[in-house]
Design an enzyme around this catalytic site. Sequence first.
Site, mmCIF file in Angstrom:
data_model
loop_
_atom_site.group_PDB
_atom_site.id
_atom_site.type_symbol
_atom_site.label_atom_id
_atom_site.label_comp_id
_atom_site.label_asym_id
_atom_site.label_seq_id
_atom_site.Cartn_x
_atom_site.Cartn_y
_atom_site.Cartn_z
ATOM 1 N N ILE A 157 28.696 51.917 51.956
ATOM 2 C CA ILE A 157 28.378 52.371 50.580
ATOM 3 C C ILE A 157 29.335 53.954 50.295
ATOM 4 O O ILE A 157 28.832 54.788 50.938
ATOM 5 C CB ILE A 157 27.076 52.461 50.157
ATOM 6 C CG1 ILE A 157 26.434 51.158 50.272
ATOM 7 C CG2 ILE A 157 26.802 53.055 48.810
ATOM 8 C CD1 ILE A 157 26.998 50.067 49.598
ATOM 9 N N GLY A 242 36.580 49.006 37.936
ATOM 10 C CA GLY A 242 36.517 49.802 39.180
ATOM 11 C C GLY A 242 37.971 49.507 39.692
ATOM 12 O O GLY A 242 38.907 50.351 40.319
ATOM 13 N N GLU A 363 36.541 47.276 46.778
ATOM 14 C CA GLU A 363 36.666 46.597 45.503
ATOM 15 C C GLU A 363 37.201 45.380 45.311
ATOM 16 O O GLU A 363 37.884 45.057 44.396
ATOM 17 C CB GLU A 363 37.070 47.599 44.202
ATOM 18 C CG GLU A 363 36.170 49.173 44.396
ATOM 19 C CD GLU A 363 36.181 49.837 43.097
ATOM 20 O OE1 GLU A 363 36.426 49.282 42.093
ATOM 21 O OE2 GLU A 363 35.763 51.112 43.477
ATOM 22 N N THR A 365 39.085 42.555 48.499
ATOM 23 C CA THR A 365 40.092 42.366 49.288
ATOM 24 C C THR A 365 41.470 42.015 48.486
ATOM 25 O O THR A 365 41.311 41.501 47.447
ATOM 26 C CB THR A 365 40.022 41.600 50.333
ATOM 27 O OG1 THR A 365 39.853 40.231 49.972
ATOM 28 C CG2 THR A 365 38.815 42.107 51.480
HETATM 29 N N1 CAA Z 1 33.239 39.111 34.772
HETATM 30 C C1 CAA Z 1 32.062 38.127 34.337
HETATM 31 N N2 CAA Z 1 31.479 37.246 34.886
HETATM 32 C C2 CAA Z 1 32.273 36.953 35.975
HETATM 33 C C3 CAA Z 1 33.081 37.522 36.622
HETATM 34 C C4 CAA Z 1 33.661 38.649 35.941
HETATM 35 N N3 CAA Z 1 34.976 39.311 36.276
HETATM 36 N N4 CAA Z 1 33.525 37.031 37.809
HETATM 37 C C5 CAA Z 1 32.534 36.016 38.056
HETATM 38 N N5 CAA Z 1 31.666 35.971 36.853
HETATM 39 C C6 CAA Z 1 30.646 35.050 36.774
HETATM 40 C C7 CAA Z 1 31.075 33.560 36.593
HETATM 41 O O1 CAA Z 1 31.477 33.199 35.392
HETATM 42 C C8 CAA Z 1 29.963 32.780 37.295
HETATM 43 O O2 CAA Z 1 29.049 32.574 36.129
HETATM 44 P P1 CAA Z 1 28.209 31.187 35.376
HETATM 45 O O3 CAA Z 1 27.746 30.738 36.906
HETATM 46 O O4 CAA Z 1 27.363 31.497 34.374
HETATM 47 O O5 CAA Z 1 29.393 30.279 35.171
HETATM 48 C C9 CAA Z 1 29.075 33.870 38.196
HETATM 49 O O6 CAA Z 1 29.586 34.892 37.882
HETATM 50 C C10 CAA Z 1 29.565 33.211 39.458
HETATM 51 O O7 CAA Z 1 30.878 33.311 39.591
HETATM 52 P P2 CAA Z 1 31.986 32.724 40.661
HETATM 53 O O8 CAA Z 1 31.465 31.271 40.934
HETATM 54 O O9 CAA Z 1 33.094 32.837 40.520
HETATM 55 O O10 CAA Z 1 31.288 33.468 42.170
HETATM 56 P P3 CAA Z 1 32.147 33.299 43.550
HETATM 57 O O11 CAA Z 1 30.760 33.401 44.386
HETATM 58 O O12 CAA Z 1 32.952 32.388 43.815
HETATM 59 O O13 CAA Z 1 32.533 34.868 43.707
HETATM 60 C C11 CAA Z 1 34.586 36.360 43.774
HETATM 61 C C12 CAA Z 1 33.904 35.332 43.035
HETATM 62 C C13 CAA Z 1 35.597 36.922 43.015
HETATM 63 C C14 CAA Z 1 35.006 36.257 45.181
HETATM 64 C C15 CAA Z 1 33.516 37.612 43.889
HETATM 65 O O14 CAA Z 1 32.430 37.440 44.724
HETATM 66 C C16 CAA Z 1 34.056 39.100 44.185
HETATM 67 O O15 CAA Z 1 34.630 39.621 43.606
HETATM 68 N N6 CAA Z 1 33.846 39.448 45.546
HETATM 69 C C17 CAA Z 1 34.317 40.809 45.945
HETATM 70 C C18 CAA Z 1 33.484 41.656 45.770
HETATM 71 C C19 CAA Z 1 34.005 43.235 45.808
HETATM 72 O O16 CAA Z 1 34.752 43.392 45.040
HETATM 73 N N7 CAA Z 1 33.074 43.844 46.411
HETATM 74 C C20 CAA Z 1 33.680 45.500 46.415
HETATM 75 C C21 CAA Z 1 32.220 46.106 46.651
HETATM 76 S S1 CAA Z 1 32.304 47.587 45.886
HETATM 77 C C22 CAA Z 1 33.179 48.803 46.564
HETATM 78 O O17 CAA Z 1 33.994 48.401 47.287
HETATM 79 C C23 CAA Z 1 33.060 50.212 46.265
HETATM 80 C C24 CAA Z 1 33.507 50.987 47.057
HETATM 81 O O18 CAA Z 1 33.109 51.433 47.916
HETATM 82 C C25 CAA Z 1 34.927 51.814 46.734
#
Ligand code: CAA
Length: 380
Positions: A157, A242, A363, A365
Amino acid sequence: MNFDFTETQLMIKETARKFAEDELAPSAIERDEKEEFPYEAVKKLGELGFMGMMVPEQYGGAGLDTISYVLAMEEISRADASCGVIMSVNNSLVCYGLNEWCNEEQKKKFLIPLATGKKLGAFALSEPEAGSDASNQKTTADRSGNEYILNGTKNFITNGSTADFILVIATTDKTKGSHGISAFIVEKGIPGFSVAKKEKKLGIRSSDTVSLAFDNCRIPSENRIGEEGFGFKFAMKTLDGGRIGIAAQALGIAQASLDASIQYSKQRKAFGKYIAEFQAIQFKIADMATRIEAARLLTLQSAYLKDIGKPYGYASAMAKLYASKVAVDAALEAIQIHGGYGYVREYNVERYLRDAKITEIYEGTSEVQRIVISRALLKD
Ligand code: CAA
């Protein structure tokens, strides 16, 4: 198409560049070496209005657009990418989410101090078993009267131990998958909440990255953001924005690598000539500059789409995917151009490589960005 910046945007870029060159660059190597959090710089970023750039003025922000934010992020990260990520998380993961989805009371209590830079925010989504697979949330938030009881661990975090307010994503209903996840605001220092581990990192070493532990941590139900079950969409929508910030951070590191390469190649002589006179160096510099410009256009395009209210998740994924690769490649080339001097800590360029690598990881990979991009292209 208009590629001109407004006077305000140019002024923001100039202010950020001056601050970065005067106040961040001279001490960036030392902070990296000592893994020292830049408290003073973060305070000044707040005074400049850079910690809540896109938040409306009525909630303590600078009321600027995303393009201005990209310009400032690039300049800050060009000098110190650790400051860049601290600023990016507060702006695009914390303030953005609060401004979009919090009620008036929550905005007054949490958004105003965060946007003015008086308080710092963190975004706690990742867990030991929920990185790319973000919906696999094991942290639970069980309702008990007017409270939720949080249990679980959050990993990697950014700002985790320095933040005053942490946005925590947790499961409220295990039977509903991603629809059973909710978002909460947790205040530092409440019982049951602790910092479990401080990470020692390859790069962005003066930023703060920790694990957080929640052990029967009780938070008032008024700290929930939106409805129960909105947490996963909240996280995904917030990350769409982000990723623009991280693309801009990558751009800053890439530009710094290019600037250092140009400067060094005009000073360093080999075989009786400045190395800038060799075509091998000239072509490296030309390739770096071309890729950086393409990354900049993608990043600004995603910011523009966000500013005009069009969908931008696909564009921000492309911007981050491309800009992060450009940053790693540019830093590697900068090291090659500097030769042995590029490999030692006395010069900035080895730090650029260490800092650049994380932009391909956090944010989402690069593989996650490819999922987002390909799904958008292949959906029916
Ligand atoms: N906007 C709105 N809704 C969204 C969305 C978006 N961008 N992406 C997904 N959703 C919704 C989908 O429409 C779906 O909704 P419904 O069930 O109602 O249809 C729901 O969310 C589930 O979506 P998916 O089935 O697509 O979910 P998934 O399990 O297949 O995951 C993923 C998709 C893109 C891989 C996602 O898990 C992801 O982005 N993973 C990476 C996470 C990430 O970026 N972590 C970073 C941590 S924070 C950080 O790094 C901060 C720092 O330190 C700097």
